[in-house]
Motif scaffolding. Structure first.
Motif, mmCIF file in Angstrom:
data_model
loop_
_atom_site.group_PDB
_atom_site.id
_atom_site.type_symbol
_atom_site.label_atom_id
_atom_site.label_comp_id
_atom_site.label_asym_id
_atom_site.label_seq_id
_atom_site.Cartn_x
_atom_site.Cartn_y
_atom_site.Cartn_z
ATOM 1 N N GLY A 1028 -20.919 -40.908 12.384
ATOM 2 C CA GLY A 1028 -19.973 -42.003 12.318
ATOM 3 C C GLY A 1028 -20.505 -43.212 13.071
ATOM 4 O O GLY A 1028 -21.681 -43.317 13.419
ATOM 5 N N THR A 1029 -19.592 -44.147 13.335
ATOM 6 C CA THR A 1029 -19.974 -45.372 14.047
ATOM 7 C C THR A 1029 -19.080 -45.629 15.252
ATOM 8 O O THR A 1029 -19.211 -46.665 15.907
ATOM 9 C CB THR A 1029 -19.886 -46.583 13.094
ATOM 10 N N SER A 1030 -18.159 -44.713 15.548
ATOM 11 C CA SER A 1030 -17.216 -44.907 16.645
ATOM 12 C C SER A 1030 -17.686 -44.176 17.897
ATOM 13 O O SER A 1030 -18.632 -43.378 17.861
ATOM 14 C CB SER A 1030 -15.827 -44.402 16.235
ATOM 15 N N ARG A 1031 -16.966 -44.424 18.998
ATOM 16 C CA ARG A 1031 -17.289 -43.745 20.254
ATOM 17 C C ARG A 1031 -17.043 -42.253 20.116
ATOM 18 O O ARG A 1031 -16.099 -41.812 19.455
ATOM 19 C CB ARG A 1031 -16.418 -44.319 21.373
ATOM 20 N N LEU A 1032 -17.907 -41.463 20.751
ATOM 21 C CA LEU A 1032 -17.780 -40.008 20.745
ATOM 22 C C LEU A 1032 -17.152 -39.575 22.069
ATOM 23 O O LEU A 1032 -17.588 -40.010 23.139
ATOM 24 C CB LEU A 1032 -19.144 -39.356 20.543
ATOM 25 N N ASN A 1033 -16.146 -38.707 21.996
ATOM 26 C CA ASN A 1033 -15.346 -38.378 23.177
ATOM 27 C C ASN A 1033 -15.624 -37.007 23.767
ATOM 28 O O ASN A 1033 -15.364 -36.772 24.948
ATOM 29 C CB ASN A 1033 -13.849 -38.472 22.840
ATOM 30 N N CYS A 1034 -16.104 -36.048 22.967
ATOM 31 C CA CYS A 1034 -16.252 -34.681 23.460
ATOM 32 C C CYS A 1034 -17.235 -33.917 22.583
ATOM 33 O O CYS A 1034 -17.424 -34.247 21.413
ATOM 34 C CB CYS A 1034 -14.898 -33.958 23.478
ATOM 35 N N MET A 1035 -17.868 -32.882 23.169
ATOM 36 C CA MET A 1035 -18.792 -32.025 22.438
ATOM 37 C C MET A 1035 -18.642 -30.605 22.942
ATOM 38 O O MET A 1035 -18.330 -30.374 24.112
ATOM 39 C CB MET A 1035 -20.249 -32.478 22.626
ATOM 40 N N TRP A 1044 -20.080 -29.114 17.828
ATOM 41 C CA TRP A 1044 -18.933 -29.888 17.363
ATOM 42 C C TRP A 1044 -18.803 -31.137 18.209
ATOM 43 O O TRP A 1044 -18.886 -31.081 19.447
ATOM 44 C CB TRP A 1044 -17.650 -29.066 17.464
ATOM 45 N N VAL A 1045 -18.579 -32.282 17.548
ATOM 46 C CA VAL A 1045 -18.484 -33.572 18.229
ATOM 47 C C VAL A 1045 -17.173 -34.238 17.815
ATOM 48 O O VAL A 1045 -16.948 -34.495 16.626
ATOM 49 C CB VAL A 1045 -19.677 -34.484 17.870
ATOM 50 N N GLY A 1046 -16.313 -34.515 18.799
ATOM 51 C CA GLY A 1046 -15.052 -35.196 18.523
ATOM 52 C C GLY A 1046 -15.200 -36.696 18.672
ATOM 53 O O GLY A 1046 -15.779 -37.186 19.651
ATOM 54 N N SER A 1047 -14.691 -37.445 17.699
ATOM 55 C CA SER A 1047 -14.923 -38.884 17.642
ATOM 56 C C SER A 1047 -13.622 -39.672 17.732
ATOM 57 O O SER A 1047 -12.538 -39.176 17.430
ATOM 58 C CB SER A 1047 -15.649 -39.241 16.338
ATOM 59 N N GLU A 1048 -13.780 -40.928 18.122
ATOM 60 C CA GLU A 1048 -12.655 -41.856 18.185
ATOM 61 C C GLU A 1048 -12.079 -42.123 16.804
ATOM 62 O O GLU A 1048 -10.938 -42.558 16.674
ATOM 63 C CB GLU A 1048 -13.125 -43.173 18.823
ATOM 64 N N ASP A 1049 -12.856 -41.860 15.741
ATOM 65 C CA ASP A 1049 -12.367 -42.114 14.382
ATOM 66 C C ASP A 1049 -11.567 -40.946 13.818
ATOM 67 O O ASP A 1049 -11.325 -40.890 12.606
ATOM 68 C CB ASP A 1049 -13.529 -42.460 13.444
ATOM 69 N N SER A 1050 -11.179 -39.982 14.674
ATOM 70 C CA SER A 1050 -10.321 -38.834 14.345
ATOM 71 C C SER A 1050 -11.041 -37.714 13.604
ATOM 72 O O SER A 1050 -10.396 -36.777 13.145
ATOM 73 C CB SER A 1050 -9.082 -39.264 13.531
ATOM 74 N N VAL A 1051 -12.340 -37.779 13.480
ATOM 75 C CA VAL A 1051 -13.111 -36.755 12.761
ATOM 76 C C VAL A 1051 -13.849 -35.880 13.774
ATOM 77 O O VAL A 1051 -14.328 -36.360 14.802
ATOM 78 C CB VAL A 1051 -14.121 -37.403 11.789
ATOM 79 N N ILE A 1052 -13.931 -34.579 13.469
ATOM 80 C CA ILE A 1052 -14.805 -33.679 14.216
ATOM 81 C C ILE A 1052 -16.059 -33.486 13.371
ATOM 82 O O ILE A 1052 -15.992 -32.951 12.260
ATOM 83 C CB ILE A 1052 -14.135 -32.326 14.498
ATOM 84 N N TYR A 1053 -17.186 -33.943 13.881
ATOM 85 C CA TYR A 1053 -18.453 -33.812 13.173
ATOM 86 C C TYR A 1053 -19.147 -32.534 13.646
ATOM 87 O O TYR A 1053 -19.143 -32.214 14.833
ATOM 88 C CB TYR A 1053 -19.358 -35.013 13.457
ATOM 89 N N ILE A 1054 -19.751 -31.810 12.698
ATOM 90 C CA ILE A 1054 -20.447 -30.570 13.027
ATOM 91 C C ILE A 1054 -21.933 -30.763 12.748
ATOM 92 O O ILE A 1054 -22.336 -31.020 11.608
ATOM 93 C CB ILE A 1054 -19.893 -29.385 12.213
ATOM 94 N N ILE A 1055 -22.736 -30.646 13.810
ATOM 95 C CA ILE A 1055 -24.188 -30.823 13.702
ATOM 96 C C ILE A 1055 -24.835 -29.449 13.639
ATOM 97 O O ILE A 1055 -24.543 -28.576 14.465
ATOM 98 C CB ILE A 1055 -24.746 -31.608 14.901
ATOM 99 N N ASN A 1056 -25.695 -29.251 12.655
ATOM 100 C CA ASN A 1056 -26.468 -28.021 12.563
ATOM 101 C C ASN A 1056 -27.595 -28.092 13.590
ATOM 102 O O ASN A 1056 -28.466 -28.956 13.523
ATOM 103 C CB ASN A 1056 -27.037 -27.861 11.145
#
Length: 1282
Positions: A1028-1035, A1044-1056
């Motif tokens: 994404g392009t927003s601030r990341l809040n937690c991993m 797992w990465v929680g973002s300010e844009d309300s999405v949880i991104y999952i990195i392999n």
């Protein structure tokens, strides 16, 4: 309206676009038969072919069209085929209106774009349509059709013959080798062709399909031909093309099982042909010549007596170029009437029959003629002289030749040790498996060739401004390769390649480059200082004839431009002697086999009524659901393909909500194959009631919102490429910063601002073009000199492998001999002249004093002298540097200051930055060449001034605790704030490479960037992963392969964690994700809890990525959560709540009850259960508050932190609590860490951590603590835990 809008949703990825029957018109055949009867055994005449019938999907019969009107996805009422009118036997009733037999059916048929029905007969019979006097074998060849937009479709043509005598049947029911005419009679066999057109290049699969069709056509009645072809086309039109990945589709065509392979990934081409064909037709040297012609975009013509080979070999060569793409005219088959196409002045790749070779070579100028049958590459005569075919760079060519020679290209060698297959399908499967492995090896070899050719392009790119310094790239090439690169840099293909590199696309090229780069290249990626060759590389370089002269000449040095380069040896000679090559990297690349799965597509039942089609898609969906049920949740790669295919099946059934639900699941399984355009069209075609129903489904609500909230086109991605040019007008500071960054000299904006001050001392604050040009040339001259440093063996023995020589003085007299002073990042040494030798002067760490003085000689001449006093030697080093003395004085002092700071702060970036300052000083002095040049250069003496203006001694406690510092923002124009840190321990996984098993540090930076470090060496493992392009809040590390990465844009991104790619997203939150947690101590957690700022808490199953629990807190402002002893501790701004995992409130700590005021807000907390304590920090306060878990109603103990202005984060490590924030140190605000003893509740250590506030803390196995700072510094510090 919704019904009308759905017409475009007809199986978007179907295999078949069109199927056509071509041959001679019936009236011509009647005349031909009469002529044959009269003339007996004379040679039958040629015929003019034309399109007899065309079949276009969907195929729904007329009788069913009214009943199918409710099934909008297939309910088209017009016929989807036409047939050339001809005289029918009485047994067939044709529905077409009477008329001229040469006029096509008047009913409308949508012919796909790119298919020209007028030109199709010539392409299906490129050698002409000749009647034969004896039966011939069936033949297949392949077409590539291009529309006006450049989009390609692919055709497979099968030619077959039938006897002319009986118009009611083919071969009278006999096999084609059993003639039904007298042996002495004049046989007459007429050719026909069936052409299948697809959007996908399924050459082998469609060849198999047509082979199956021909077995039916040879035994059917004449009036049954169209029905057979129509049924055949209908089957293919119902089969979807498999999505990119490991899943192959299998369809029973009877008698063959036909396999449709997928793309390997979305950026790769679909390969359904034998990639080793060119290697069978040409020697490796010739393949390299052809690839060079393609890369330089020549006008190329392929010749062969086999029409099929023309397309197959051409397609193989284009696959070899991937990820580069041929963007010019591509017509692999030209009929005899199309030869004038070869007169086109632009680049092209075409093919024609070998019979035309002499004609083309004489008539057309400037062509590269590739004879497939003879394995030769020649050029036609040109008015401008012979076509210049440059040679592929020597080392890359030699490596390619050796690797190709190591391939086993013959299937018989593979079969030698195997028993004979007694089953047709088993034998075909063996062959496919062998071919798939060989194709992979060929692709790897050619890809490594391309990486070897273009690897160093990235060293001349500026990503921020999208600039490529083509001139400097050319200068860095070897003399014999110059012509090759000059021609390539001007091509469209290379321009597109640059766009992809500047966009940091992780395609096959980038992945191969990353896998095969050396340790030196990986370390260079971290350095902010200019690149120089290491001592190891200097000593390993082979001498190249005239190389040094060439290097000095090509780097902007006008006084050497008149040097002529003598003729080099012919490059082709070296290509013919691969045995003389010695290259350690010539072994064939080790390729990990990709997993391969198959899915059998259900049978299609006839007659083709709408009910049958619906039943087919229902069977397909059911089989996919069954396969998904048997699949473990860990195999998300395969699960995503099933979701995709089932979504298509539901879409074709009209079950739009089910289809959208399947597509939505791709967010959780593999976002790369998400069909965004198809989903958008599906949503737009939905009725109001369907949309309302979708809005009530939580998982679809967000999907609809994304589609409907963005009705316009997505903003166009900036993909321009700018070639670096020297400025032509005066520059203010902002423009100067941009120009210097574009040049690739320096990226750091603060350093460039100091450079601007240096170049404008005593002048108007702007820089003229001449000054910039002179500065640029001086910089490049110094760079070239460093590249050409020749070190004696004695010097190599004393220097470290990774040392770089950055600066050489002129030959000077010293008290230790005559020679040149050399400077590396670690030391100064003297390269003595006469007998080359090495004299150590000092390491920068040991230098105690540097002075610039003047000494008098016996002739009373005063000579500027540099004196260096060290702690390890009694005598002082003296060098009569004369005019260079003041500059070297500045440079050595700056290096000493940088080294001192690097040692004190445990941060190697200081020495790298000092090196950059030193080299800029040198360039400034060379540019200005005035009495004030040294004063101007002193503006760049940043660390020396910093040390003298305000001694920045690191406190003893900080120095003892600090182990190291790293810079995740290295290479960026400005530092980026470190928002979150995550340490993941190392583990041994057989599926991983060795370096992947190392522990890693994940750094979440601003703007959605994640940088990964190898925690065993603190080197960059992955430069930038975009989430994404927003601030990341937690991993959090959910399992060994998922971050797992929680973002300010309300999405949880999952990195392999293996592939370092983000292909999955969890989109169930509706507000910024602020916390992720799982049960402490679990190595493989089954559940992860996530929270968002609106008070929503979700429980996730890690394996299935499904929400298994959900509850809402009574108030919002939720900032973090912790899971402890089966209870979920939730921190909001106004309270801390203790919840059960099902969402029931058990305890609550209100801030107003504890502090008596509502202005305060909780910032974070830590639980210490063994001490039964709750430690809490509040925003804007410099105290830590400690509650007893036994009674939260009691007032907390306050623990004030001295000189602390704010607290931003807390971390519990062993029996300590580490508190990060901002405070005063030596009267200046700094990032500080307070280490508190949890038992005694006292501050043990006060660490001066960063120049900016400490934003985040994380623990590395309780042995180290890592801290990340704000955007003013953007670094990560590693601290030792006592």
């Amino acid at each position: 309206m919704a019904e009308v809008g759905r017409q475009h949703l007809l199986l978007p990825s179907r295999l078949l676009e069109l199927c056509a029957l071509l041959g001679a018109p019936p009236d011509c055949l009647r005349c031909l038969e009469q002529v044959a009867q009269r003339k007996g055994g004379q040679q039958p005449p040629s015929l003019v072919p034309e399109v007899l019938s065309v079949f276009v999907p969907p195929f729904v019969s007329r009788e069913d069209s009214q009943m199918a009107a409710s099934h909008a996805t297939l309910g088209k009422t017009r016929r989807r085929s036409f047939r050339k009118k001809r005289e029918k036997p009485k047994s067939e009733q044709w529905e077409g209106p009477p008329g001229d037999p040469k006029v096509l059916d008047s009913e409308d048929v949508n012919v796909p774009g790119g298919v020209d029905l007028l030109a199709l007969p010539q392409l299906c019979f490129p050698g002409g349509m000749c009647v034969s006097s004896e039966p011939k074998e069936d033949r297949v060849h392949f077409l590539v059709l291009t529309d006006v937009c450049g989009d390609r479709t692919y055709g497979v043509v099968a030619q077959y013959y039938r006897p002319l005598h009986d118009e009611h049947c083919f071969y009278n029911g006999r096999a084609h080798w059993e003639p039904s005419w007298p042996a002495a009679g004049a046989g007459c066999f007429v050719p026909f062709a069936v052409c299948v057109v697809s959007r996908f290049p399924y050459y082998n699969a469609l060849k198999d399909c047509l082979s199956c069709l021909l077995t039916h056509l040879k035994t059917c009645k004449d009036f049954e031909v169209d029905n057979h072809i129509k049924d055949f086309a209908a089957k293919l039109s119902l089969i979807p093309s498999p999505p990119p990945g490991p899943l192959h589709l299998v369809f029973n065509m009877k008698p063959l099982q036909v396999v449709f392979p997928p793309r390997a990934d979305p950026d790769s081409p679909l390969v359904d042909l034998d990639l080793h064909l060119p290697l069978l037709c040409f020697r490796p040297e010739k393949v390299l010549q052809i690839l060079a012609c393609l890369l330089t975009e020549q006008r190329i013509v392929l010749f062969s007596s086999d029409w099929a080979l023309l397309t197959l070999v051409a397609e193989c060569l284009l696959v070899y170029l991937q990820p580069l793409q041929w963007q010019h005219t591509f017509v692999p088959i030209l009929s005899g009437q199309m030869l004038d196409f070869l007169m086109a002045p632009t680049s092209f790749l075409m093919g024609c029959h070998l019979d035309h070779f002499e004609e083309v070579s004489k008539e057309a100028d400037g062509l590269v003629l590739v004879n497939i049958d003879h394995g030769s590459v020649t050029c036609s005569k040109s008015l401008d002289g012979d076509v210049d075919i440059p040679d592929v760079p020597l080392l890359a060519a030699q490596t390619f030749i050796q690797r190709v020679q190591g391939l086993r290209l013959h299937h018989e060698l593979h079969l030698a040790h195997l028993s004979s297959s007694t089953d047709l399908q088993e034998g075909r499967a063996r062959r496919r498996s062998w071919q798939r492995d060989l194709n992979g090896q060929v692709q790897q070899i050619v890809l490594q060739l391309l990486v070897s050719i273009f690897r160093e392009v990235k060293n001349h790119l500026n990503y921020e401004h999208r600039v490529f310094n083509s001139e400097e790239f050319l200068k860095s090439r070897a003399p014999g390769d110059q012509q090759f690169y000059k021609q390539i840099l001007d091509t469209y293909m290379f321009h597109s390649f640059l766009k992809a590199r500047l966009s940091r696309r992780m395609d096959a090229f980038a992945q191969m480059d990353l896998r095969t780069q050396s340790e030196e290249d990986r370390l260079n990626g971290m350095n902010i200082s200019p690149r120089r060759p290491t001592v190891e590389k200097v000593t390993s370089r082979k001498p190249w004839p005239l190389h040094a002269v060439h290097r000095r000449m090509v780097v902007s040095m006008p006084n050497l431009q008149d040097i002529a380069i003598p003729e080099l040896l012919p490059r082709n000679a070296s290509l013919r002697m691969p045995g003389s090559m010695e290259h350690t990297g010539s072994a064939a690349p080790v390729m990990t086999p990709r997993p391969m799965y198959t899915f059998r597509v259900p049978e299609v039942h006839f007659p083709l009524l709408s009910q049958c089609v619906q039943a087919y898609y229902a069977d397909l969906a059911a089989l996919l659901s069954k396969a998904m049920g048997c699949l473990g949740p860990e195999n998300s790669l395969l699960l995503a393909r099933y979701f995709y295919l089932r979504g298509l099946a539901h879409l074709m059934q009209g079950q739009l909500l089910s289809a959208l639900s399947d597509f939505q699941n791709l967010y959780k399984t593999d976002l790369r194959i998400f069909p965004a355009d198809l989903v958008k069209r599906t949503v737009e075609s939905m009725s109001a009631s369907e949309r309302a129903q979708a809005e009530r489904t939580p998982e679809l609500k967000r999907l609809l919102g994304e589609v409907l909230d963005k009705p316009g086109e997505a903003p166009r991605v900036d993909d321009h490429v700018k070639h670096f040019e020297l400025p032509r007008k005066h520059m203010q500071l902002e423009d100067f910063v941009k120009r210097v960054q574009e040049s690739g000299i320096v990226k750091d904006a603060h350093i460039i601002q100091r450079l601007f001050e240096a170049l404008t001392v005593g002048q108007q604050k702007q820089i003229d073009p001449e000054t910039f040009k002179e500065f640029y040339n001086c910089w490049k001259e110094t760079e070239a000199e460093a590249q050409e440093v020749s070190l004696p063996s004695l010097a190599v023995e004393h220097l470290d492998r990774n040392e770089y020589v950055y600066k050489l003085s002129s030959s000077v007299k010293t008290n230790r001999g005559v020679g040149k002073i050399a400077m590396t990042q670690k030391r100064l040494f003297l390269l003595t002249e006469g007998r080359p030798g090495y004299v150590e002067i000092s390491t920068f760490r040991n230098i105690e004093e540097v002075r610039s003085v003047t000494t008098a000689t016996f002739l009373l001449l005063r000579i500027p002298t540099l004196k260096i006093r060290t702690g390890s030697k009694k005598d002082v080093f003296e060098a009569n540097l004369k005019a260079e003395c003041d500059l070297w004085h500045l440079m050595v002092k700056e290096m000493c200051a940088g080294k001192k700071l690097a040692d004190e702060h445990k941060d190697p970036q200081y020495i790298q930055q000092a090196l950059t300052n030193v080299l800029l000083m040198d360039a400034v002095v060379s540019t200005l060449q005035s009495p004030g040049a040294i004063f101007a250069a002193s503006k760049l003496s940043y660390f020396d001034k910093l040390k003298s203006e305000m001694p920045m001694a690191v406190p003893k406690t900080t120095s003892e605790t600090l182990k190291h510092k790293i810079n995740p923002s290295a290479g960026e124009a400005f530092p980026l704030a470190v928002d979150v840190l995550l340490y993941t321990p190392g583990h041994l996984d057989p599926a991983e490479k060795t370096e992947d098993a190392h522990p890693k540090l994940w750094c979440a930076l601003s703007e959605g960037k994640v940088v990964v470090f190898d925690a065993s060496s603190w080197t960059t493992h992955q430069h930038c992963i975009r989430v994404g392009t927003s601030r990341l809040n937690c991993m959090v590390l959910a399992e060994q392969s998922q971050v797992w990465v929680g973002s300010e844009d309300s999405v949880i991104y999952i990195i392999n964690a293996h592939s370092m790619s983000c292909n999955k997203q969890l989109t169930d939150h509706r507000a910024a994700v602020t916390g992720l947690t799982m049960q402490a101590g679990e190595k493989a957690a089954s559940e992860v809890y996530s929270c968002s700022v609106d008070g929503t808490v979700l429980v996730w199953n890690v394996s299935t990525l499904r929400v298994t629990g959900r509850f809402q807190l009574p108030r919002g402002g939720l900032t973090s959560i912790r899971l402890h002893s089966g209870r979920l501790w939730c921190c909001t701004r106004s309270s801390i709540l203790v919840m059960t995992t099902s969402g029931s409130l058990r305890q609550e700590l209100r801030i107003e009850e504890s502090f008596g005021r509502t202005s305060a807000s909780f910032l974070g907390f830590q639980l210490l259960p063994e001490h039964e304590q709750l430690w809490v920090a509040c925003a804007g306060y410099n105290e830590v508050y400690i509650w007893s878990l036994q009674d939260l109603a009691q007032p907390p103990q306050r623990l004030p932190l001295q000189d602390c202005s704010e607290i931003s984060c807390m971390l519990r490590v062993k029996r300590q609590v580490w508190v990060g924030g901002r405070g005063l140190s030596q009267g200046r605000p700094r990032g500080k860490i307070y280490v508190i003893d949890a038992e005694r509740r006292t501050v043990d250590k006060e660490l001066v951590a960063h120049a900016d506030a400490v934003r985040t803390l994380c623990s590395a196995e309780d042995r180290y603590v890592l801290s990340g700072s704000g955007g003013e510094e953007g670094k990560v510090a590693i601290w030792k835990v006592e």
